[in-house]
Design an enzyme around this catalytic site. Structure first.
Site, PDB file in Angstrom:
ATOM      1  N   ASP A 129       0.950  -1.597   0.182  1.00 30.81           N
ATOM      2  CA  ASP A 129      -0.198  -0.554   0.131  1.00 30.81           C
ATOM      3  C   ASP A 129       1.192   1.443  -0.096  1.00 30.81           C
ATOM      4  OD1 ASP A 129      -2.559   1.175   0.088  1.00 30.81           O
ATOM      5  OD2 ASP A 129      -2.067   1.969   2.360  1.00 30.81           O
ATOM      6  N   ASP A 138      -0.348   5.439   0.548  1.00 33.62           N
ATOM      7  CA  ASP A 138      -0.426   6.785   1.852  1.00 33.62           C
ATOM      8  C   ASP A 138      -0.636   5.523   2.958  1.00 33.62           C
ATOM      9  OD1 ASP A 138      -0.913   8.942   2.912  1.00 33.62           O
ATOM     10  OD2 ASP A 138      -2.447   9.000   2.434  1.00 33.62           O
ATOM     11  N   ASP A 176      -1.629  -0.407   5.978  1.00 32.90           N
ATOM     12  CA  ASP A 176      -1.782   0.369   7.440  1.00 32.90           C
ATOM     13  C   ASP A 176      -3.153   0.514   7.979  1.00 32.90           C
ATOM     14  OD1 ASP A 176      -2.246   2.591   5.237  1.00 32.90           O
ATOM     15  OD2 ASP A 176      -2.504   4.109   6.980  1.00 32.90           O
TER      16      ASP A 176
END
Length: 365
Positions: A34, A36, A238
């Site tokens: 991922d 961001d 996240d």
């Protein structure tokens, strides 16, 4: 994968129980990463993340970057990553627009007309798979189209959504790149693609096929791009509700890195049965052995850190363990209560909040 040795009188707990005697990265040959909250926050890098990813790539791990952002071109994403010190090509970026175009290519013949409702990334993805792009502002927009691919576009107008509604009402296939309700900007949250998807869904009284996280197609497209076996591919993210849930839906092992928006307590706050395979404080822990959580007589231990749930809440003894290892033990103890569905008189969500503070000021490395 080599699991840590069990201690005498201890049993391995289900969630968070796996461990490695060598670096965690050696258990996998491919990484779906991922962006961001993992690689960058806004325009700047998450401290240390580019260095770790550079080392992993130099050691032979295959890496692709998967994003729900359908508006940017893969080359633009690659340029952003290059500015942070990574060596990345457009071919190493997989967007939800590409996953959506691939989905349409499986059910439409080449050359089918598709309304590209979104930013430049949507139209480019359709062209890549041999579909005929119809722009909402083109002279032929009122002619019959076979499908609508909807992704976020910052320049879309009311007339563009009216054109999409017309084709959807007439039965066009509908694929949405993602259903994220919000879009983080420097000043706060703006409406995300999901808000505009709901606008159309309410208007035409039907739902699209969604391909981005937390759904499986984006991850499957990323695995196809990597060329690694799914069982040797690790997804890192996240966010529990998109990254980790999407990995679970695609049948991939997942690592939840706590450098983004979700803190440890979020796992209990939004628990839906979806548990990450691994929990780390920073990407650097991919280069380290990973201590499993063990259970004995209601006490959960991880590298010497101990946690148990009592009538007064979560009791923690850090011992010699690092903060992230204490967090693993605490999460395992609370998950055990939740998954057993046994009344405990303990507010597990509130108890989990004390784990959030353990990582403050600690990089976990």
């Amino acid at each position: 994968m080599a699991a840590t040795d069990e201690t005498v009188g201890a049993e391995v707990l289900g969630p968070l129980a796996r461990g490695t005697t060598g670096p965690l990265r050696t258990a996998y040959s491919g990484l779906v990463c991922d962006l961001d909250g993992v690689v960058y926050r806004g325009a700047g890098a998450v401290p240390g993340a580019p260095d770790v990813l550079r080392r992993l790539g130099s050691e032979g791990m295959r890496i692709v970057y998967a994003t729900n952002n359908a508006s940017r071109l893969p080359s633009e994403v690659a340029d952003h990553l290059e500015s942070l010190g990574l060596r990345v090509t457009a071919a190493e970026v997989v967007t939800s627009a590409q996953a959506g175009a691939a989905e349409l290519a499986t059910c439409l013949p080449p050359g089918s007309r598709v309304l590209a409702l979104g930013g430049p990334g949507v139209a480019a993805a359709l062209t890549e798979v041999g579909l005929d792009v119809v722009a909402p502002s083109s002279p032929g927009v009122n002619e019959q189209t076979d499908a609508v691919l909807q992704g976020l576009g910052r320049e879309l107008t009311v007339a563009d959504f009216e054109a999409a509604a017309r084709h959807l009402t007439n039965g066009a296939v509908w694929v949405a790149t993602n259903a994220d309700d919000t879009l983080p900007l420097e000043w706060g949250l703006a409406p995300g693609n999901g808000a505009y998807v709901r606008l159309l869904a309410d208007t035409v009284d039907r739902e699209p096929r969604v391909v981005g996280k937390p759904h499986a197609p984006l991850y499957r497209a990323a695995v196809d791009r990597l060329g690694t076996p799914p069982q040797l591919t690790l997804a890192v993210g996240d966010r529990l509700d998109t990254d980790i849930a999407g990995a679970v839906a695609a049948g991939l092992d997942s690592v939840w890195v706590l450098t983004g928006v979700h803190r440890p307590s979020e796992l209990l706050r939004r628990f839906d049965g979806c548990v990450p395979t691994w929990v780390i404080a920073s990407l650097s822990e991919l280069e380290q052995p990973y201590a499993a959580v063990l259970r004995a007589d209601g006490v959960f231990t991880c590298a010497g850190g101990r946690a148990r749930v009592s009538t007064s809440g979560l009791e923690v003894d850090p011992g010699p363990a690092r903060p992230i290892e204490v967090v693993r033990a605490g999460l395992a103890a609370l998950l055990d209560r939740v998954m057993a569905r046994q009344p405990s008189g303990v507010d597990v969500e509130r108890a989990a909040e004390q784990l959030d503070g353990l990582l403050e000021g600690s990089p976990g490395a």
